[in-house]
Structure formats: C-alpha cells, structure tokens
Motif scaffolding. Structure first.
Motif, PDB file in Angstrom:
ATOM      1  N   ARG A  29     -20.148  -6.761 143.714  1.00  0.00           N
ATOM      2  CA  ARG A  29     -20.999  -5.761 144.358  1.00  0.00           C
ATOM      3  C   ARG A  29     -21.414  -4.704 143.330  1.00  0.00           C
ATOM      4  NH1 ARG A  29     -17.028  -6.295 148.391  1.00  0.00           N
ATOM      5  NH2 ARG A  29     -16.099  -4.305 147.763  1.00  0.00           N
ATOM      6  N   PRO A  30     -22.618  -4.182 143.434  1.00  0.00           N
ATOM      7  CA  PRO A  30     -23.117  -3.208 142.454  1.00  0.00           C
ATOM      8  C   PRO A  30     -22.186  -2.013 142.257  1.00  0.00           C
ATOM      9  CG  PRO A  30     -24.919  -3.979 143.811  1.00  0.00           C
ATOM     10  CD  PRO A  30     -23.660  -4.559 144.406  1.00  0.00           C
ATOM     11  N   GLU A  31     -21.589  -1.525 143.333  1.00  0.00           N
ATOM     12  CA  GLU A  31     -20.708  -0.359 143.188  1.00  0.00           C
ATOM     13  C   GLU A  31     -19.446  -0.697 142.385  1.00  0.00           C
ATOM     14  OE1 GLU A  31     -20.157  -1.981 147.462  1.00  0.00           O
ATOM     15  OE2 GLU A  31     -21.772  -1.669 145.991  1.00  0.00           O
ATOM     16  N   GLU A  32     -18.988  -1.967 142.493  1.00  0.00           N
ATOM     17  CA  GLU A  32     -17.829  -2.403 141.708  1.00  0.00           C
ATOM     18  C   GLU A  32     -18.181  -2.476 140.223  1.00  0.00           C
ATOM     19  OE1 GLU A  32     -15.564  -5.300 144.964  1.00  0.00           O
ATOM     20  OE2 GLU A  32     -17.157  -6.123 143.684  1.00  0.00           O
ATOM     21  N   VAL A  33     -19.369  -2.973 139.940  1.00  0.00           N
ATOM     22  CA  VAL A  33     -19.815  -3.067 138.552  1.00  0.00           C
ATOM     23  C   VAL A  33     -19.985  -1.678 137.946  1.00  0.00           C
ATOM     24  CG1 VAL A  33     -21.663  -3.885 137.036  1.00  0.00           C
ATOM     25  CG2 VAL A  33     -20.928  -5.288 138.969  1.00  0.00           C
ATOM     26  N   GLU A  34     -20.526  -0.745 138.720  1.00  0.00           N
ATOM     27  CA  GLU A  34     -20.691   0.626 138.239  1.00  0.00           C
ATOM     28  C   GLU A  34     -19.337   1.256 137.933  1.00  0.00           C
ATOM     29  OE1 GLU A  34     -23.380   2.213 137.477  1.00  0.00           O
ATOM     30  OE2 GLU A  34     -24.837   0.732 138.169  1.00  0.00           O
ATOM     31  N   ALA A  35     -18.350   0.976 138.785  1.00  0.00           N
ATOM     32  CA  ALA A  35     -17.005   1.512 138.554  1.00  0.00           C
ATOM     33  C   ALA A  35     -16.411   0.936 137.269  1.00  0.00           C
ATOM     34  CB  ALA A  35     -16.105   1.192 139.746  1.00  0.00           C
ATOM     35  N   GLN A  36     -16.656  -0.347 137.003  1.00  0.00           N
ATOM     36  CA  GLN A  36     -16.191  -0.957 135.761  1.00  0.00           C
ATOM     37  C   GLN A  36     -16.846  -0.295 134.556  1.00  0.00           C
ATOM     38  OE1 GLN A  36     -13.325  -2.522 136.376  1.00  0.00           O
ATOM     39  NE2 GLN A  36     -13.907  -4.372 135.247  1.00  0.00           N
ATOM     40  N   ARG A  37     -18.140  -0.048 134.668  1.00  0.00           N
ATOM     41  CA  ARG A  37     -18.837   0.598 133.556  1.00  0.00           C
ATOM     42  C   ARG A  37     -18.239   1.974 133.260  1.00  0.00           C
ATOM     43  NH1 ARG A  37     -24.332   3.191 134.882  1.00  0.00           N
ATOM     44  NH2 ARG A  37     -22.763   4.530 135.855  1.00  0.00           N
ATOM     45  N   ASP A  38     -17.993   2.764 134.312  1.00  0.00           N
ATOM     46  CA  ASP A  38     -17.422   4.097 134.116  1.00  0.00           C
ATOM     47  C   ASP A  38     -16.050   4.021 133.453  1.00  0.00           C
ATOM     48  OD1 ASP A  38     -19.675   5.074 135.326  1.00  0.00           O
ATOM     49  OD2 ASP A  38     -18.735   5.357 137.293  1.00  0.00           O
ATOM     50  N   LEU A  39     -15.262   3.013 133.846  1.00  0.00           N
ATOM     51  CA  LEU A  39     -13.926   2.857 133.275  1.00  0.00           C
ATOM     52  C   LEU A  39     -13.990   2.417 131.822  1.00  0.00           C
ATOM     53  CD1 LEU A  39     -10.853   2.768 133.528  1.00  0.00           C
ATOM     54  CD2 LEU A  39     -11.064   0.437 134.435  1.00  0.00           C
ATOM     55  N   TRP A  40     -14.762   1.388 131.558  1.00  0.00           N
ATOM     56  CA  TRP A  40     -14.846   0.851 130.196  1.00  0.00           C
ATOM     57  C   TRP A  40     -15.522   1.827 129.247  1.00  0.00           C
ATOM     58  CZ3 TRP A  40     -14.552  -4.757 128.582  1.00  0.00           C
ATOM     59  CH2 TRP A  40     -13.693  -5.463 129.437  1.00  0.00           C
ATOM     60  N   SER A  41     -16.350   2.704 129.769  1.00  0.00           N
ATOM     61  CA  SER A  41     -17.019   3.685 128.915  1.00  0.00           C
ATOM     62  C   SER A  41     -16.034   4.685 128.327  1.00  0.00           C
ATOM     63  CB  SER A  41     -18.097   4.431 129.707  1.00  0.00           C
ATOM     64  OG  SER A  41     -19.142   3.555 130.070  1.00  0.00           O
ATOM     65  N   THR A  42     -14.849   4.796 128.922  1.00  0.00           N
ATOM     66  CA  THR A  42     -13.850   5.719 128.379  1.00  0.00           C
ATOM     67  C   THR A  42     -13.289   5.226 127.052  1.00  0.00           C
ATOM     68  OG1 THR A  42     -12.030   4.644 129.606  1.00  0.00           O
ATOM     69  CG2 THR A  42     -13.191   6.460 130.698  1.00  0.00           C
ATOM     70  N   VAL A  43     -13.410   3.915 126.784  1.00  0.00           N
ATOM     71  CA  VAL A  43     -12.941   3.368 125.510  1.00  0.00           C
ATOM     72  C   VAL A  43     -14.100   2.836 124.670  1.00  0.00           C
ATOM     73  CG1 VAL A  43     -10.636   2.800 126.346  1.00  0.00           C
ATOM     74  CG2 VAL A  43     -12.463   1.116 126.556  1.00  0.00           C
ATOM     75  N   CYS A  44     -15.260   2.735 125.281  1.00  0.00           N
ATOM     76  CA  CYS A  44     -16.454   2.261 124.567  1.00  0.00           C
ATOM     77  C   CYS A  44     -17.654   3.052 125.075  1.00  0.00           C
ATOM     78  CB  CYS A  44     -16.647   0.763 124.799  1.00  0.00           C
ATOM     79  SG  CYS A  44     -17.949   0.037 123.791  1.00  0.00           S
ATOM     80  N   PRO A  45     -17.817   4.284 124.610  1.00  0.00           N
ATOM     81  CA  PRO A  45     -18.835   5.171 125.174  1.00  0.00           C
ATOM     82  C   PRO A  45     -20.278   4.791 124.834  1.00  0.00           C
ATOM     83  CG  PRO A  45     -17.713   6.220 123.323  1.00  0.00           C
ATOM     84  CD  PRO A  45     -16.980   4.957 123.605  1.00  0.00           C
ATOM     85  N   LYS A  46     -20.505   4.048 123.751  1.00  0.00           N
ATOM     86  CA  LYS A  46     -21.870   3.706 123.365  1.00  0.00           C
ATOM     87  C   LYS A  46     -22.344   2.477 124.148  1.00  0.00           C
ATOM     88  CE  LYS A  46     -21.498   5.565 118.688  1.00  0.00           C
ATOM     89  NZ  LYS A  46     -21.625   5.281 117.231  1.00  0.00           N
ATOM     90  N   PRO A  47     -23.452   2.606 124.914  1.00  0.00           N
ATOM     91  CA  PRO A  47     -23.943   1.494 125.742  1.00  0.00           C
ATOM     92  C   PRO A  47     -24.176   0.199 124.959  1.00  0.00           C
ATOM     93  CG  PRO A  47     -25.072   3.519 126.327  1.00  0.00           C
ATOM     94  CD  PRO A  47     -24.279   3.817 125.091  1.00  0.00           C
ATOM     95  N   ARG A  48     -24.742   0.296 123.754  1.00  0.00           N
ATOM     96  CA  ARG A  48     -25.020  -0.918 122.988  1.00  0.00           C
ATOM     97  C   ARG A  48     -23.728  -1.644 122.622  1.00  0.00           C
ATOM     98  NH1 ARG A  48     -29.430  -3.397 123.515  1.00  0.00           N
ATOM     99  NH2 ARG A  48     -28.871  -4.521 121.607  1.00  0.00           N
ATOM    100  N   GLU A  49     -22.690  -0.896 122.294  1.00  0.00           N
ATOM    101  CA  GLU A  49     -21.400  -1.511 121.976  1.00  0.00           C
ATOM    102  C   GLU A  49     -20.796  -2.152 123.220  1.00  0.00           C
ATOM    103  OE1 GLU A  49     -18.874   1.339 120.158  1.00  0.00           O
ATOM    104  OE2 GLU A  49     -20.099   1.545 118.343  1.00  0.00           O
ATOM    105  N   LEU A  50     -20.977  -1.491 124.370  1.00  0.00           N
ATOM    106  CA  LEU A  50     -20.459  -2.042 125.618  1.00  0.00           C
ATOM    107  C   LEU A  50     -21.180  -3.342 125.961  1.00  0.00           C
ATOM    108  CD1 LEU A  50     -18.587  -1.800 128.005  1.00  0.00           C
ATOM    109  CD2 LEU A  50     -20.258  -0.308 129.131  1.00  0.00           C
ATOM    110  N   VAL A  51     -22.489  -3.395 125.732  1.00  0.00           N
ATOM    111  CA  VAL A  51     -23.244  -4.623 125.966  1.00  0.00           C
ATOM    112  C   VAL A  51     -22.713  -5.745 125.082  1.00  0.00           C
ATOM    113  CG1 VAL A  51     -25.480  -5.736 125.625  1.00  0.00           C
ATOM    114  CG2 VAL A  51     -25.362  -3.555 126.778  1.00  0.00           C
ATOM    115  N   SER A  52     -22.433  -5.417 123.819  1.00  0.00           N
ATOM    116  CA  SER A  52     -21.908  -6.427 122.885  1.00  0.00           C
ATOM    117  C   SER A  52     -20.578  -6.993 123.373  1.00  0.00           C
ATOM    118  CB  SER A  52     -21.737  -5.804 121.496  1.00  0.00           C
ATOM    119  OG  SER A  52     -21.215  -6.752 120.582  1.00  0.00           O
TER     120      SER A  52
END
Length: 377
Positions: free
Chosen positions: A99-122
């Motif tokens: 679900r989109p809200e679950e994916v958004e929550a994952q992004r917020d969590l993972w951004s705490t260790v990988c704040p740059k979007p391009r690195e997160l995409v990689s």
C-alpha cells in the motif's frame, strides 16, 4: 470415423479454450487464477518484461489489488528513470502489492540512514526485496535506532539493512546480544575502547551477515584457537584479519585443517601458528581443498620449506600458481631455487613484479664512461 456428439464437442472446446487461454496468460505451468488485466496493462505501459514476471512471480499478476502506478510514481519521486523502474518491478514485482502509505513509511525510515534520494534509489534497485518487505517495519525501525545509538556511520547501517535484511526482521534483542559479544571479544583480546567503533564498523562492513551468527559461535572458535596456543595478541590479529568469517569456523574443521597442514609441512606447533598468522585463510580451508593446493605446489617443484617461508602461496589456486611460474620462467626466473614472494599477492602485485623482471632483462648493458663511436671512426 469417430463422431463426437454436439454437447460433448461443446464441453471439449470449452476446456481446450480455457486451457489455451491460461497457458498463453502464464507461459508456464497452468495457473488456475486469472490475471488482473489492469496490472498486466500497467506493467506493459512501464516496459516491464511480463514474460519474466509470469515465469518467476506469476501469482502477483493474479492479485486483485495492486498499486502499479503508485509504486512507479513513488520511484520517480526519488529520481528513478523509466529503465530503473522497469528493472525494480521485474526483479521484485511484489512491490506493487504494498500500500502507498506503507511504502512512504519505509522511505521515511530508510531516509534516516540514506538521506540522499539518488542513493536510496540505487539501494532500492539493488535490493528491492529488502525495501519493499514492509511487514517487518517495526523491527527494522527498532534495529536501526539501536545501531545508530552505537554511533555507527549511516553508510554502514544502510549497507546492513539493504544486503542483510534478515538481521532487521527480528527483535532488536537478538542483535544486541551479538553486538555485546563482539565488543566483549575485542576488549578481552586487548583491543582499545577508542578503536572499538572503527573495528566494529569494519567487521560489519566486511560481512553484513555477521549479526545472523550466534554469539556462542565466536566463543567456540576463539576458545579452540586459544587452546592451540595462540596468544591474546595473535587472536586479535586473526579476528581482525578474518573479520566475521571467524564466527563461521567450526573447531572440528579447523582441527582437521591444522593437523593436515602440520603433517604435510612437518612443522612444529610454533611454526604452524606462524603459518596461520601469515595465511589466516588456512583455517577455513577443507582438507580436500588443502590436499589439492599442496599437491599442485609440490608437483610444480615447490618444496615444503618454501611454503613454510611464504605460506600465503596457499591462497592462490593451482592454475594461477602454474601460470605465474611459467610466465616467470620465460624470463629466466626459476621459483624452485628462490623466494615465492614474487608470485604471491594480487594480480596487480604480480604484474608489478613481472614488469620489473622484464625491464631487468631488456635493459641494455653499457659502460657509461666509454667514448661513443661515431660514423667517421
């Protein structure tokens, strides 16, 4: 000629039509569930290889609820191009079931260790299953917070959660137990408190799966080596050299490898320990593997004494050793009468040694003080 009643023919045709439709839809063993045409069409629009999805994850296409467009938009928002989106969905099509809200929550969590979007995409492109496994979000959050409390770098924590997600899919207490054992081990072996964080980061970076090893495995491996006479300082050297691999070693297997090596080289216990310190990999070589290495070296004319002097020759395969011996022989260097240092090390190390040998053979001999002859002379 066989006649088929109209009613029977109708049933037969219906079955064949159903069989044909199902086979075309899946291109693999028959799937009794019909595909969700909206999902299939959305995948086509994104240039996803439907055949690949059908072959390996065909059940995804049959799910009634899927968020293909939302998942694609999410990845675009991070900076992913269309080719990247297609690769992610081909590799892990289950992503569209989150679900989109679950994916958004994952992004917020993972951004705490990988704040740059391009690195997160990689990271998502390399490890989509790790990111889109949303059912363990609470465990992931607790484990990330714990590792951050140890002042580990964001890069190390990000690498851990991406490449070893199993470590983050369980209660934080399990990882705390392993980390506590690692810290105790390092300090007990003489490591300093000041270097502990750097050592721990190297350990986790070398083998992200180290947290999955039971804490007892470390104690068993180190206890065995201590019984074989290795000092505290030597054990710290081995732990630092082997990193996480030492927790994967079984005392029985190490015993067999050491006994076999000692028998072949006819060396004392002290000599054996020095050999291991120069070639720690020997501890996780099996006896059949060692037998092949020793046979290849002895058949090439290398003596046990040479192996004792340069034990890291055992890290090279027989094919590499023979190739390097033959290459050196073409320039007049016979390893059977000299040091093996010239053929050990990485490919780059060998090429440098080989290059120096070539220059030595090709350099013209001349007397720098002799007069230069001219044409007139």
């Amino acid at each position: 000629m066989l006649r088929i009643a109209p009613a029977t023919l109708c049933v037969y045709c219906q079955r064949m039509r159903l069989l044909s439709t199902t086979c075309v839809a899946n291109s693999t063993p028959i799937n009794t569930r019909l595909e969700n045409q909206h999902t299939v069409d959305a995948f086509y629009e994104l240039s996803v290889d439907i055949r690949k999805v059908r072959k390996f994850k065909g059940w995804v296409l049959s799910e009634s609820s899927a968020y293909v467009a939302e998942t694609a938009d999410f990845l675009r928002g991070l900076g992913a191009d269309e080719a990247c989106i297609a690769r992610v969905l081909e590799t892990h099509p289950e992503a569209v079931l989150c679900r989109p809200e679950e994916v958004e929550a994952q992004r917020d969590l993972w951004s705490t260790v990988c704040p740059k979007p391009r690195e997160l995409v990689s990271i998502i492109e390399k490890f989509p299953a790790s990111f889109f496994t949303v059912s363990h979000h609470a465990y992931q959050k607790a484990n990330i917070q714990y590792l951050q409390s140890l002042h580990l770098s964001k890069r190390i924590v990000g690498k851990l959660i991406a490449s070893a997600p199993q470590s983050f899919s369980r209660p934080v207490e399990s990882n705390q137990k392993v980390i506590h054992t690692l810290r105790e081990t390092y300090l007990d072996l003489g490591g300093s408190q000041g270097n502990l964080r750097v050592w721990l980061q190297k350990l986790l970076s070398q083998n992200p799966y180290i947290l999955m090893r039971p804490a007892e495995a470390w104690r068993d491996s180190l206890g065995f080596l201590r019984e074989r006479g290795f000092t505290t300082e030597e054990l710290l050297h081995l732990v630092s050299s082997l990193r996480a691999s030492i927790a994967e070693l079984q005392p029985e297997a190490m015993q067999q490898a050491l006994d076999y090596t000692q028998g072949v080289l006819q060396c004392s216990e002290e000599e054996l320990r020095q050999i291991v310190l120069h070639c720690p990999a020997l501890l996780y070589y099996s006896v059949p593997y060692l037998s092949g290495r020793f046979k290849g070296l002895l058949d090439a004319g290398i003596t046990p004494e040479q192996v004792k002097e340069t034990p890291n020759i055992l890290e090279l395969t027989t094919q590499i050793v023979l190739f390097r011996i033959q290459k050196l022989a073409s320039y007049g260097y016979d390893v059977r009468g000299g040091s093996l240092d010239v053929i050990t090390g990485t490919k780059k190390d060998f090429e440098e040694s080989y290059g120096k040998l070539q220059l030595r053979r090709q350099r013209p001999l001349f007397n720098p003080v002799a007069p230069i002859r001219t044409v007139e002379e």
